[in-house]
Design a protein around this motif. Structure first.
Motif, PDB file in Angstrom:
ATOM      1  N   GLN A  34      34.647  -5.207  15.891  1.00 39.14           N
ATOM      2  CA  GLN A  34      35.250  -5.246  17.212  1.00 39.14           C
ATOM      3  C   GLN A  34      36.783  -5.255  17.107  1.00 39.14           C
ATOM      4  OE1 GLN A  34      33.139  -5.496  19.994  1.00 39.14           O
ATOM      5  NE2 GLN A  34      34.882  -5.156  21.329  1.00 39.14           N
ATOM      6  N   ALA A  35      37.281  -6.096  16.200  1.00 35.14           N
ATOM      7  CA  ALA A  35      38.726  -6.278  16.110  1.00 35.14           C
ATOM      8  C   ALA A  35      39.413  -5.161  15.336  1.00 35.14           C
ATOM      9  CB  ALA A  35      39.033  -7.624  15.453  1.00 35.14           C
ATOM     10  N   LEU A  36      38.759  -4.632  14.313  1.00 37.70           N
ATOM     11  CA  LEU A  36      39.470  -3.736  13.388  1.00 37.70           C
ATOM     12  C   LEU A  36      39.028  -2.276  13.438  1.00 37.70           C
ATOM     13  CD1 LEU A  36      39.543  -6.127  10.266  1.00 37.70           C
ATOM     14  CD2 LEU A  36      41.251  -5.901  12.080  1.00 37.70           C
ATOM     15  N   VAL A  37      37.844  -2.000  13.966  1.00 39.64           N
ATOM     16  CA  VAL A  37      37.389  -0.593  14.028  1.00 39.64           C
ATOM     17  C   VAL A  37      36.908  -0.303  15.453  1.00 39.64           C
ATOM     18  CG1 VAL A  37      36.193   1.204  12.717  1.00 39.64           C
ATOM     19  CG2 VAL A  37      36.482  -1.037  11.685  1.00 39.64           C
ATOM     20  N   GLY A  38      37.662  -0.797  16.444  1.00 39.44           N
ATOM     21  CA  GLY A  38      37.256  -0.706  17.837  1.00 39.44           C
ATOM     22  C   GLY A  38      37.848   0.490  18.574  1.00 39.44           C
ATOM     23  N   ILE A  39      38.254   0.255  19.805  1.00 34.17           N
ATOM     24  CA  ILE A  39      38.750   1.346  20.661  1.00 34.17           C
ATOM     25  C   ILE A  39      40.052   1.923  20.130  1.00 34.17           C
ATOM     26  CG2 ILE A  39      39.558   1.925  22.976  1.00 34.17           C
ATOM     27  CD1 ILE A  39      37.835  -0.189  24.107  1.00 34.17           C
ATOM     28  N   VAL A  40      40.953   1.050  19.679  1.00 33.69           N
ATOM     29  CA  VAL A  40      42.240   1.507  19.149  1.00 33.69           C
ATOM     30  C   VAL A  40      42.275   1.150  17.665  1.00 33.69           C
ATOM     31  CG1 VAL A  40      44.732   1.226  19.317  1.00 33.69           C
ATOM     32  CG2 VAL A  40      43.338   1.185  21.387  1.00 33.69           C
ATOM     33  N   ARG A  41      42.494   2.167  16.826  1.00 29.89           N
ATOM     34  CA  ARG A  41      42.350   1.973  15.372  1.00 29.89           C
ATOM     35  C   ARG A  41      43.642   2.302  14.629  1.00 29.89           C
ATOM     36  NH1 ARG A  41      36.619   5.391  15.291  1.00 29.89           N
ATOM     37  NH2 ARG A  41      35.349   3.732  16.205  1.00 29.89           N
ATOM     38  N   THR A  42      43.859   1.613  13.512  1.00 34.14           N
ATOM     39  CA  THR A  42      44.948   2.001  12.600  1.00 34.14           C
ATOM     40  C   THR A  42      44.444   1.883  11.171  1.00 34.14           C
ATOM     41  OG1 THR A  42      45.783  -0.239  12.375  1.00 34.14           O
ATOM     42  CG2 THR A  42      46.777   1.083  14.102  1.00 34.14           C
ATOM     43  N   GLU A  43      45.106   2.624  10.299  1.00 34.24           N
ATOM     44  CA  GLU A  43      44.683   2.709   8.899  1.00 34.24           C
ATOM     45  C   GLU A  43      44.585   1.323   8.254  1.00 34.24           C
ATOM     46  OE1 GLU A  43      45.138   5.999   6.931  1.00 34.24           O
ATOM     47  OE2 GLU A  43      44.339   5.094   5.112  1.00 34.24           O
ATOM     48  N   SER A  44      45.660   0.532   8.406  1.00 36.43           N
ATOM     49  CA  SER A  44      45.707  -0.742   7.676  1.00 36.43           C
ATOM     50  C   SER A  44      44.571  -1.671   8.132  1.00 36.43           C
ATOM     51  CB  SER A  44      47.050  -1.416   7.892  1.00 36.43           C
ATOM     52  OG  SER A  44      47.281  -1.588   9.275  1.00 36.43           O
ATOM     53  N   GLU A  45      44.330  -1.685   9.430  1.00 34.71           N
ATOM     54  CA  GLU A  45      43.252  -2.552   9.924  1.00 34.71           C
ATOM     55  C   GLU A  45      41.895  -2.102   9.411  1.00 34.71           C
ATOM     56  OE1 GLU A  45      45.102  -4.284  14.093  1.00 34.71           O
ATOM     57  OE2 GLU A  45      43.525  -2.761  14.198  1.00 34.71           O
ATOM     58  N   MET A  46      41.719  -0.806   9.344  1.00 31.90           N
ATOM     59  CA  MET A  46      40.405  -0.315   8.890  1.00 31.90           C
ATOM     60  C   MET A  46      40.208  -0.532   7.397  1.00 31.90           C
ATOM     61  SD  MET A  46      39.578   2.911  11.318  1.00 31.90           S
ATOM     62  CE  MET A  46      41.073   3.841  11.049  1.00 31.90           C
ATOM     63  N   GLN A  47      41.320  -0.458   6.627  1.00 28.42           N
ATOM     64  CA  GLN A  47      41.213  -0.785   5.199  1.00 28.42           C
ATOM     65  C   GLN A  47      40.811  -2.246   5.043  1.00 28.42           C
ATOM     66  OE1 GLN A  47      41.117   1.315   2.913  1.00 28.42           O
ATOM     67  NE2 GLN A  47      42.384   3.108   3.444  1.00 28.42           N
ATOM     68  N   GLU A  48      41.405  -3.064   5.892  1.00 30.64           N
ATOM     69  CA  GLU A  48      41.063  -4.484   5.868  1.00 30.64           C
ATOM     70  C   GLU A  48      39.567  -4.666   6.201  1.00 30.64           C
ATOM     71  OE1 GLU A  48      43.452  -6.760   8.631  1.00 30.64           O
ATOM     72  OE2 GLU A  48      42.140  -8.516   8.400  1.00 30.64           O
ATOM     73  N   ALA A  49      39.103  -3.896   7.187  1.00 27.85           N
ATOM     74  CA  ALA A  49      37.688  -3.977   7.571  1.00 27.85           C
ATOM     75  C   ALA A  49      36.789  -3.623   6.387  1.00 27.85           C
ATOM     76  CB  ALA A  49      37.408  -3.060   8.751  1.00 27.85           C
ATOM     77  N   LEU A  50      37.184  -2.584   5.632  1.00 33.37           N
ATOM     78  CA  LEU A  50      36.364  -2.183   4.479  1.00 33.37           C
ATOM     79  C   LEU A  50      36.254  -3.300   3.452  1.00 33.37           C
ATOM     80  CD1 LEU A  50      37.249   1.531   3.633  1.00 33.37           C
ATOM     81  CD2 LEU A  50      35.090   0.615   4.513  1.00 33.37           C
ATOM     82  N   LEU A  51      37.384  -3.978   3.216  1.00 30.24           N
ATOM     83  CA  LEU A  51      37.357  -5.108   2.279  1.00 30.24           C
ATOM     84  C   LEU A  51      36.416  -6.192   2.782  1.00 30.24           C
ATOM     85  CD1 LEU A  51      41.125  -5.526   1.277  1.00 30.24           C
ATOM     86  CD2 LEU A  51      39.224  -4.701  -0.148  1.00 30.24           C
ATOM     87  N   LYS A  52      36.535  -6.449   4.081  1.00 28.65           N
ATOM     88  CA  LYS A  52      35.677  -7.489   4.654  1.00 28.65           C
ATOM     89  C   LYS A  52      34.208  -7.095   4.575  1.00 28.65           C
ATOM     90  CE  LYS A  52      38.626 -10.074   7.666  1.00 28.65           C
ATOM     91  NZ  LYS A  52      38.793 -10.669   8.992  1.00 28.65           N
ATOM     92  N   ILE A  53      33.928  -5.826   4.843  1.00 32.21           N
ATOM     93  CA  ILE A  53      32.530  -5.368   4.785  1.00 32.21           C
ATOM     94  C   ILE A  53      31.984  -5.542   3.370  1.00 32.21           C
ATOM     95  CG2 ILE A  53      31.036  -3.324   4.950  1.00 32.21           C
ATOM     96  CD1 ILE A  53      32.854  -2.419   7.332  1.00 32.21           C
ATOM     97  N   ALA A  54      32.824  -5.280   2.372  1.00 29.41           N
ATOM     98  CA  ALA A  54      32.389  -5.498   0.982  1.00 29.41           C
ATOM     99  C   ALA A  54      32.009  -6.970   0.784  1.00 29.41           C
ATOM    100  CB  ALA A  54      33.496  -5.089   0.021  1.00 29.41           C
ATOM    101  N   GLY A  55      32.802  -7.845   1.359  1.00 29.48           N
ATOM    102  CA  GLY A  55      32.498  -9.287   1.285  1.00 29.48           C
ATOM    103  C   GLY A  55      31.203  -9.630   2.010  1.00 29.48           C
ATOM    104  N   PHE A  56      31.012  -9.016   3.166  1.00 25.23           N
ATOM    105  CA  PHE A  56      29.773  -9.275   3.922  1.00 25.23           C
ATOM    106  C   PHE A  56      28.559  -8.789   3.136  1.00 25.23           C
ATOM    107  CE2 PHE A  56      32.563  -8.570   7.895  1.00 25.23           C
ATOM    108  CZ  PHE A  56      32.992  -9.886   7.858  1.00 25.23           C
ATOM    109  N   ASN A  57      28.752  -7.671   2.425  1.00 26.39           N
ATOM    110  CA  ASN A  57      27.642  -7.162   1.609  1.00 26.39           C
ATOM    111  C   ASN A  57      27.258  -8.178   0.546  1.00 26.39           C
ATOM    112  OD1 ASN A  57      26.427  -4.547   2.198  1.00 26.39           O
ATOM    113  ND2 ASN A  57      28.512  -3.753   2.115  1.00 26.39           N
ATOM    114  N   GLU A  58      28.278  -8.808  -0.043  1.00 25.93           N
ATOM    115  CA  GLU A  58      27.981  -9.834  -1.053  1.00 25.93           C
ATOM    116  C   GLU A  58      27.243 -11.009  -0.421  1.00 25.93           C
ATOM    117  OE1 GLU A  58      31.557 -10.906  -3.130  1.00 25.93           O
ATOM    118  OE2 GLU A  58      31.896  -8.800  -3.687  1.00 25.93           O
ATOM    119  N   ARG A  59      27.715 -11.416   0.750  1.00 30.14           N
ATOM    120  CA  ARG A  59      27.044 -12.537   1.427  1.00 30.14           C
ATOM    121  C   ARG A  59      25.622 -12.140   1.843  1.00 30.14           C
ATOM    122  NH1 ARG A  59      30.966 -14.145   6.115  1.00 30.14           N
ATOM    123  NH2 ARG A  59      29.251 -15.523   6.690  1.00 30.14           N
TER     124      ARG A  59
END
Lengths: 605, 247
Positions: free
Chosen positions: A484-509
């Motif tokens: 919602q916060a990082l890959v939502g209606i308005v997107r930027t590269e840095s936020e989406m890179q951050e989202a990818l890192l977080k998703i990797a963490g969620f995958n581990e969890r």
């Protein structure tokens, strides 16, 4: 470990919304055996929520309409990265699919001369949506359901698919569990149709039901199929924003089609302030013209509230960010004002928008015939999905077909309202037809017992870890917040890179989730299984959204706010590699044949 | 603010009991929100069926403080929260687990009813059926049904007398009425309604109408007109006499 039961069908359909049911009808009609798996009870799928109508150029309300105009509208809405062949087939076949529904018992609203009535909708040049008040989805699914039950289709209700299994590169079957007892069921099939709907549950604010966890997308992806256009997500401009527990629930575009207007806290109709150039010739120049349009005046042009959903969503977002929003962080949607224009506005609103009246009355204590609603964008639909052959709906895996929201191509960068229900029945039919044909031509498949066994064991691991493991709901909530916060209606590269890192963490969890209790009807365990799917689709969305360094349709980049020619001729594909990682790549769009190009140019005027 | 919910818990095949859960509630919440909150925070294996959470799919039927309702459309501020709120499954159907019941009987009943059978398009209709809006209004009212089966849950013929094998219940009387009154339908369901589906068992207490979340006038608009048609055909003395003469 042994499965509780095994089944074998010629065609196995996963999902019993509009597309799955329509596929089942077609396949059964072709004389093959058909199994239908649905996550819920029959007739409860998310299709039931569709409100506005089914787009089909039947030209009942305006004889200037034709498949050509519908085709051009669909391509314009999709910002020309649609699969042109799907858009063509869709526009040509939708009218027959709608008439067929009537033959199966659907009761649409009528024109004065007794034909199916068609209403205006965003992005459609002429009134085109066959509808039943504001409960068209219910009518569609009930009609298909009541037709299907007499056709000998075996329905497995409240079954969820865990994994798709291949046999020599061809789709061969699935492993599923039933909710009631959590027993394992193994299905083999000569052909499989995925019709699992969308991915809305990857986001915090969504109009989607719990079922929208991207199952088909993820099953196909993990089996090695290609997904395309995953960056294109539609945020519907009008979801409820209050009370908090119903945030995201859809408020039909039909409200605007009937004359509803959007206002900010200053009372200004802000949609008039920002009309994109390519829509200017078709947009009303003042409120009066817009009103006449909603009342069926053919010489009038549509009000800016009926511009495409991506645009309206961003305009609402802008008003809220600029501090001109409503008390609960949305804007005002007002239909009550039409009492200035017509007598018995109250009766009119209740008749035309009964379930909206009902929804606000019961969930928000608000009478829409008297007060304005508060609305804001909600995650509604994913244009992206499984890459399919336009004619047959076959994916890049032989014997695996996909239809409806989980398939991609027809909508390009943005879907027009009303094109979803027609997509379901046009391509659901084709998927059923070609899956049956495939089943007739090909041998029986065999499932590798080892693969089935491994999938069963893996799915039960959360019980081994018990309550000491990660709480699956918490991982899901965190993922939803991130998307919602990082890959939502308005997107930027840095936020989406951050989202990818977080998703990797969620995958581990997610690999460590644990669950307590018995297996029967255990919602916590179901969440563990859905979570894998949500994580896969979320990663695909983020990766494709990073690659498309421009703004187009539902995909808006703050760092690249304009459209770019470089991206006008490509789709982004994504695929699982042998080592389990995700790769993203460009796929050139096939050139549009000259006769279709001409239609598009003609309709630009 | 906190509220207490007494929720029915039972394992498949086992006896059940109400269990107490206290949870924090906020403005605008509905019963389903509270159940979800309890599920996420206190009891992940609490079983409840739901889908759309907007009163459109009819999945989350339950008995709240003894009243048959959709959990997603029952706002907490409509309930007395000084007392524990009881949430129980529908009682006219076998319980699978907790709040989830086995409603498969309904799907079997529908399969046994005659399907829609439209007439052909007439030449003067120019290729497409013509129906006036006023002629489909009634049918559209019936087609609003979301199949939540709350009407079946309160029907005493089913709930108290367990006549599931002889009687189809209000939902399917409504379904039959919708087909019988469909301007295009050509089939005849009156014999089935009288002999197989036992429409006569209904003694129009209107309990079904009262609980319908779609506010469909099940008794007045569907069941009574069907009963009248059955009476006209089978009990009208003139017709009866005519039948005796003509055979």
């Amino acid at each position: 470990m042994a499965a509780h039961a095994t089944y074998s069908y010629d065609v196995l359909i996963i999902g019993a919304g509009g597309a799955g049911l329509r596929a089942a009808i077609e396949a059964a009609g072709a004389g093959v055996s058909v199994g239908l798996i649905c996550k819920s009870l029959l007739g409860k799928a998310h299709t039931v929520m569709a409100e506005g109508g089914i787009a089909a150029a039947m030209a009942h309300n305006d004889d200037r309409d034709s498949w050509k105009v519908h085709f051009a509208d669909t391509m314009r809405g999709g910002q020309y990265v649609n699969n042109w062949r799907m858009a063509e087939i869709h526009a040509k076949e939708a009218p027959d699919r709608v008439r067929e529904l009537e033959a199966w018992g659907a009761v649409f609203d009528r024109t004065p001369d007794g034909r199916i009535n068609q209403r205006n909708f965003g992005g459609h040049r002429y009134p085109r949506l066959a509808h039943v008040g504001d409960r068209t989805g219910l009518e569609l699914i009930r009609t298909l359901q009541d037709h299907t039950i007499y056709l000998g289709v075996t329905v497995h209700m409240e079954y969820t698919v865990i994994d798709l299994i291949l046999d020599g590169g061809r789709a061969a079957g699935v492993l599923a569990y039933d909710r009631e007892r959590a027993r394992f069921h193994v299905f083999t099939a000569k052909a499989i149709v995925l019709a699992t709907g969308g991915v809305g549950r990857a986001y915090k604010v969504t109009s989607n039901s719990w079922e929208g966890t991207g199952d088909g997308h993820a099953l196909a992806y993990r089996a090695g199929a290609e997904l395309i256009d995953m960056e294109f997500i539609q945020f519907h401009p009008t979801g409820m924003v209050w009370p908090p527990s119903v945030k995201g629930i859809l408020v039909t575009e039909g409200v605007r089609g009937e004359g509803g207007v959007l206002r900010n806290s200053e009372g200004r109709r802000f949609m008039f302030d920002d009309i994109p150039d390519n829509y200017k010739p078709q947009t009303a120049s003042d409120p009066e013209e817009g009103w006449r349009y909603t009342q069926g005046d053919k010489s009038a042009r549509r009000p800016p509230e009926l511009l495409t959903r991506d645009h309206v969503s961003r305009c609402i977002n802008r008003e809220v960010k600029a501090g001109r929003g409503s008390p609960h962080g949305g804007v005002f949607l007002d239909i009550a004002w039409i009492k200035e224009k017509i007598s018995d506005a109250e009766g009119h609103i209740k008749r035309k928008l009964p379930s909206m009246y009902h929804q606000f009355k019961e969930l928000a204590d608000l009478d829409i015939t008297r007060e304005a609603m508060e609305v804001g964008p909600t995650t509604h639909y994913i244009m992206g999905g499984i890459r399919v052959n336009a004619d047959s709906q076959e994916s890049t895996i032989p014997g695996l077909f996909a239809a409806g929201e989980c398939a991609a191509g027809i909508n390009g960068a943005n879907r027009l309202g009303g094109n979803s229900l027609s997509d379901l029945i046009v391509f659901g039919k084709r998927a059923g037809e070609y899956a049956a044909e495939f089943a007739k031509k090909n041998r029986v498949t065999r499932l590798d017992d080892g693969a089935v066994d491994r999938a069963m064991k893996k799915s039960l691991e959360p019980f081994d870890r018990g309550a000491a493991g990660e709480n699956p709901y918490k991982v899901q909530y965190d993922l939803q917040d991130t998307m919602q916060a990082l890959v939502g209606i308005v997107r930027t590269e840095s936020e989406m890179q951050e989202a990818l890192l977080k998703i990797a963490g969620f995958n581990e969890r997610a690999a460590k989730v644990g669950i307590d209790g018995h297996r029967e009807y255990n919602a916590g365990w179901h969440t563990c299984i859905d979570l894998r799917n949500l994580l896969d689709v979320s990663e695909a969305i983020a990766r494709c959204a990073i690659e498309r360094r421009e703004s187009r349709g539902g995909h808006f980049r703050e760092d690249y706010p304009d459209k770019k020619d470089e991206f006008a001729t490509v789709n982004f594909g994504t695929k699982r590699q042998a080592d389990g990682t995700m790769t993203t790549y460009r796929i050139p769009l096939p050139p549009i044949p000259p006769e279709l190009k001409l239609i598009i140019e003609e309709q630009k005027q | 603010m906190k509220a207490t919910f007494q929720i029915w818990r039972s394992e498949p095949g086992g006896a059940g009991a109400l269990e107490s859960y206290t949870t924090e509630i906020s403005e605008g919440m509905v019963v389903l929100d509270a159940v979800h909150k309890i599920q996420a925070e206190q009891s992940p294996d609490l079983a409840c069926r739901w889908n759309c959470k907007a009163g459109k799919c009819g999945s989350c039927s339950a008995e709240i403080n003894g009243q048959p309702k959709l959990m997603c459309m029952t706002r907490l501020n409509s309930l007395d929260l000084t007392q524990p709120v009881t949430v129980e499954p529908m009682r006219a159907f076998p319980i699978i687990k907790d709040l989830v019941t086995d409603v498969s009987w309904n799907f079997r009943v529908k399969k046994g009813l005659k399907k829609f059978k439209p007439r052909a398009v007439r030449p003067e209709e120019h290729g497409t059926w013509r129906m006036a809006q006023r002629d489909v209004d009634r049918v559209q009212e019936f087609r609003k049904c979301i199949e939540c089966f709350l009407c079946q849950d309160v029907c005493h013929v089913l709930r108290d007398h367990g006549k599931h094998e002889e009687f189809i219940g209000p939902r399917f009387l409504l379904y039959s009425a919708q087909l019988e009154m469909h301007p295009l339908d050509t089939d005849d369901r009156l014999a089935d309604l009288k002999h197989k589906n036992n429409i006569g068992y209904c003694n129009i207490t209107k309990c079904c109408t009262k609980v319908c979340p779609e506010h469909i006038h099940i008794t007045d608009n569907a069941i009574i007109p069907l009963k009248e048609r059955v009476v006209d055909r089978y009990y009208d003395p003139v017709t009866k006499l005519l039948r005796m003469i003509t055979g």
